[in-house]
Design an enzyme around this catalytic site. Structure first.
Site, mmCIF file in Angstrom:
data_model
loop_
_atom_site.group_PDB
_atom_site.id
_atom_site.type_symbol
_atom_site.label_atom_id
_atom_site.label_comp_id
_atom_site.label_asym_id
_atom_site.label_seq_id
_atom_site.Cartn_x
_atom_site.Cartn_y
_atom_site.Cartn_z
ATOM 1 N N ARG A 155 0.951 -1.307 0.040
ATOM 2 C CA ARG A 155 0.082 -0.030 0.284
ATOM 3 C C ARG A 155 0.860 1.305 -0.148
ATOM 4 N NH1 ARG A 155 -3.811 -0.356 5.099
ATOM 5 N NH2 ARG A 155 -2.007 -1.639 5.750
ATOM 6 N N LEU A 202 1.153 3.441 -2.516
ATOM 7 C CA LEU A 202 0.480 4.667 -2.758
ATOM 8 C C LEU A 202 -0.422 5.378 -1.468
ATOM 9 C CD1 LEU A 202 -0.291 6.595 -5.266
ATOM 10 C CD2 LEU A 202 -1.851 4.981 -5.811
ATOM 11 N N CYS A 216 -8.257 1.486 1.306
ATOM 12 C CA CYS A 216 -8.094 0.223 0.726
ATOM 13 C C CYS A 216 -8.899 -0.562 1.686
ATOM 14 C CB CYS A 216 -6.649 -0.224 0.948
ATOM 15 S SG CYS A 216 -5.840 0.698 -0.373
ATOM 16 N N TRP A 239 -19.618 -7.977 0.515
ATOM 17 C CA TRP A 239 -18.388 -7.295 0.843
ATOM 18 C C TRP A 239 -17.191 -8.339 1.064
ATOM 19 C CZ3 TRP A 239 -20.711 -2.999 4.543
ATOM 20 C CH2 TRP A 239 -21.323 -1.853 3.603
ATOM 21 N N GLU A 260 -31.272 6.146 4.812
ATOM 22 C CA GLU A 260 -30.551 7.268 4.694
ATOM 23 C C GLU A 260 -31.490 8.384 3.886
ATOM 24 O OE1 GLU A 260 -26.598 8.420 2.284
ATOM 25 O OE2 GLU A 260 -26.233 6.874 3.766
ATOM 26 N N HIS A 299 -22.197 11.912 7.947
ATOM 27 C CA HIS A 299 -20.836 11.958 7.200
ATOM 28 C C HIS A 299 -20.169 13.225 7.250
ATOM 29 C CE1 HIS A 299 -23.208 8.887 5.284
ATOM 30 N NE2 HIS A 299 -22.105 7.940 5.132
#
Length: 766
Positions: free
Chosen positions: A16, A18, A525, A570, A674, A703
């Protein structure tokens, strides 16, 4: 030999790199030169590892500083006015990151909210949605692609630049300001593609890959016509063009795709193997066919023998026009299995990450003309052994799970009584006020919580010490909720790192990698769990935590679980059984937990299905089957309890109209959704359909750190009450509060509770 190529490679790096460089740059700990150096090192390493694996034509342009669609927006000059700094000659990396993350009020160009982000087709990757205006002008504004082509060629690589096609790019965007047809922009956009192709030709490029994945969608006729017009115009431009399609079959667009005036077509034979014979029959004799035979978005090794049957047949028909590739970009696969030093040897032997998938592609391409080569024979023998191991392993196939699946009856997926009877019993037993207040489940994950969890995993905390640390957090959460006056409490989920991983770690049939990271967006990620075998729950997963929380209060405590569809969506799923079967296995495991929670005295259980809508197939004709098994899986996990036990579900997305009947078919007693950002407009779907059960429309956006006023929440609730009968309304935030800080959380909930009390006063006054 058939040509081996890839459509794209993961950009994040084996470790990872980046992500770490991006975040250091954003914090001011790394300058732009340092960030660009990391990018160069990653690109060079990724090209070399693909070449070493046997890939002959390397993708360039698949690297992005944040997202490939955003890169194209900068390339085309599609930069909203709010991100254009006065006096700057052109966009910079600061422009790019500002578009992705928003710009704070104290920056040089003032505050600007980020562009919208949404799912890339049906993957778990997210892209930045282009914003188009009716007077949109396009101009070449970002040199990244050309710089990277020079970079790769200087390293001696044979390259294939990757572009998102003009129709897909326009489809992915949104009209801003006045409503207009995005296709009106096509004639303005196409000259830029001409410029790009001519410049690439000048750099010595021979082939370009043009991604048009919308060809696997249900396209309006106007868009089909636009494909023909666009590619007829691009026909005169230089370079050989490979149009790439993926994530599904071409179906009714097959003739359109086959006859576009381009030099090659890539098709996904993992998602849609049935399209193979038709493609060969319909494709003109001069065109290259790229067969996507290695799954680019899962972690299982390819059945090389099975894939080789297709390669041999295609070789006979196509000769030198045959290319072999993964089904889609390897962006959706972890980088390198060799990093996994702690995985069980047998399980590891079944897996392949991006580097290993490149080798599989190369073996298949070589096998087309050199079937007796030692490397090919060895790879085939190893593949046969892996497939045999997976087919017979007792770790995968559990007779007890399969017997339980076979014994499922229709009545197992039905509550004992209709909703009207259940809700009467629940109201009598729960004795909640009108407009009951609750939260969605999680409370702030503080640094002390994360440290305790990390210390426990590292052996620095004993189990008893860890339990006491979590009990302390639960006590804190319960105490605050009681002080705030919430009606239905939660334990706060301090012990949970992730809503899927927490449960997957406790289920048989899941395995976890250490380095199986894939990019979700930007520097974010995720490391999906891998479903390798039949799924079951060996012991209770949440009962002791919830039982402890309930012991601290006389108020109703809500159990919190993740639903079967979300667990599946997921995770990296199995390929040897259908998603439907895996969802049922998960449903049975969760059902056992729901029953145990009820036995422990928990009277409300929430089963989150955040990914319910995400699971929808790309084609509408496949929706009914998915919705049938997805709703059945939910009912199966929720229907083992008495009428008096109230089942909640939570969904956090913004489109319900097209699945409202299926949401009703889930038959949850209460659904929380939501809605705050849409100003309650989403409730139209529930009003028009006459949704029968209870609803908790989110009254503020979690959020954002902004605290909503009592007046704002009252206004939203009154708007909701005009659409939904007051006796069926709950009051809650949009989503869980895990990412928020305690001060803003408490302030927002104070106002939420006050708003609910004001509505109760309205109701009492009639």
């Amino acid at each position: 030999m058939a040509l081996a190529h890839t459509l794209g490679f993961p950009r994040i790096g084996r470790d990872r790199e980046l992500k770490k460089a991006q975040e250091a740059f954003w914090k001011g700990e790394l300058d732009e030169a340092g960030l660009r150096a990391v990018g160069r090192q990653l690109r060079a390493a990724h090209w070399q590892v693909q070449k070493d694996a046997g890939i002959q034509l390397l993708p360039v342009g698949d690297f992005a500083w944040y997202d490939q669609v955003l890169t194209h927006s900068l390339t085309f000059g599609v930069i909203p006015e709010r991100f254009r700094a006065h006096g700057e000659a052109g966009p910079t990396l600061h422009t790019l990151f500002g578009m992705a993350r928003g710009v704070s009020d104290d920056s040089c160009c003032g505050g600007a909210h980020a562009q919208e982000m949404t799912k890339w087709f049906d993957t778990n990757y997210h892209y930045l949605v282009p914003e188009f205006s009716a007077d949109q002008q396009f101009q070449l504004s970002w040199e990244q692609l050309f710089e990277e082509v020079d970079e790769a060629r200087a390293l001696g690589h044979q390259v294939k630049p990757v572009l998102i096609g003009p129709l897909t790019y326009l489809w992915l965007g949104k009209a801003k300001g006045a409503e207009f047809d995005r296709l009106d922009l096509l004639d303005r956009l196409l000259p830029l593609y001409g410029q790009i192709l001519r410049r690439l030709a000048g750099q010595g490029v021979e082939w370009v890959q043009i991604d048009e994945p919308i060809l696997v969608l249900d396209l309006p006729q106007a868009w089909k016509n636009a494909f023909e017009r666009a590619y007829n115009l691009l026909q005169s431009e230089p370079l050989k063009k490979l149009v790439a399609t993926y994530f599904g079959g071409l179906e009714d667009n097959l003739g359109l795709a086959a006859n576009l005036p381009v030099d090659g077509l890539h098709i996904d034979l993992v998602r849609a193997p049935e399209q193979y014979p038709s493609i060969l029959d319909r494709l003109p004799a001069y065109k290259v066919v790229s067969l996507g035979l290695v799954n680019g978005r899962n972690v299982w090794r390819c059945d090389l023998e099975k894939a080789l049957e297709v390669v041999r047949h295609a070789r006979e028909r196509l000769g030198e026009r045959l290319w072999v590739a993964p089904s889609c970009s390897l962006l959706h696969s972890p980088v390198d299995l060799e990093r996994e030093d702690g995985l069980d040897a047998e399980l590891k032997s079944w897996l392949a990450f991006a580097v290993q998938k490149c080798r599989e592609v190369a073996v298949l391409a070589r096998a087309a003309t050199e079937p007796e080569a030692a490397e090919v024979l060895a790879a085939l023998e190893e593949s046969r052994a892996v497939q045999a191991s997976r087919a017979s392993s007792p770790r995968i196939h559990k007779p007890a799970v399969q017997a339980r699946l076979a014994a499922i009856k229709a009545s197992d997926a039905q509550r004992r009584s209709p909703f009207a009877e259940r809700i009467a019993r629940q109201r009598a037993g729960l004795d909640l006020p009108a407009f009951p207040t609750t939260t969605i489940g999680s409370f702030p994950q503080t640094s002390s919580i994360r440290l305790a969890r990390q210390s426990f995993k590292q052996g620095k905390l004993s189990e008893a010490e860890y339990i006491e640390a979590m009990h302390s957090e639960i006590r804190h959460a319960v105490q605050i909720q009681e002080q705030l006056g919430l009606d239905v409490l939660v334990h706060g989920e301090a012990e949970r790192n992730d809503m899927v991983e927490y449960f997957a770690e406790q289920l048989d049939g899941y395995v976890f990698t250490r380095f199986g990271w894939v990019q979700s967006y930007g520097s974010r990620c995720v490391k999906p769990a891998v479903i390798y075998g039949d799924l079951s729950r060996p012991r209770a997963m949440t009962v002791e935590w919830i039982r402890y929380a309930q012991s601290l209060t006389d108020k109703v405590m809500k159990g919190m679980l993740t639903g079967p569809v979300t667990m599946l969506m997921w995770s990296f799923p199995r390929e040897d059984v259908s998603r439907e079967v895996q969802a049922r296995q998960l449903a049975l495991a969760i059902r056992d937990e729901v029953v145990d929670l009820e036995a422990a005295g928990i009277r409300i259980v929430q089963i989150d299905e955040a990914a319910f809508r995400e699971g929808l197939p790309l084609r509408r004709n496949a929706w009914p089957h998915y919705l049938e098994w997805a709703t059945e899986a939910f009912r199966l996990c929720a229907s083992g309890v008495r009428d008096e036990t109230q089942i909640h579900t939570h969904m956090c997305y913004s489109e319900f109209n097209d699945v409202i009947e299926s949401i009703a078919a889930m038959d949850a007693d209460v659904i929380t959704i939501e809605t705050s950002r849409s100003d309650m407009e989403l409730l139209e779907a529930f009003e028009q359909f006459d949704y029968p059960n209870e609803i908790g429309p989110g009254v503020y956006d979690i959020h954002s750190p902004r605290v909503p006023s009592r007046e704002e929440i009252v206004a939203l609730l009154r708007k909701a009450a005009r659409r939904i009968p007051a006796e069926r309304l709950w009051v809650n935030p949009d989503c869980g509060l895990k990412t928020r800080a305690w001060p803003e959380t408490e302030a927002a909930l104070v106002n939420m509770v006050a708003a609910a009390r004001e509505l109760r006063g309205d109701l009492a006054r009639g």
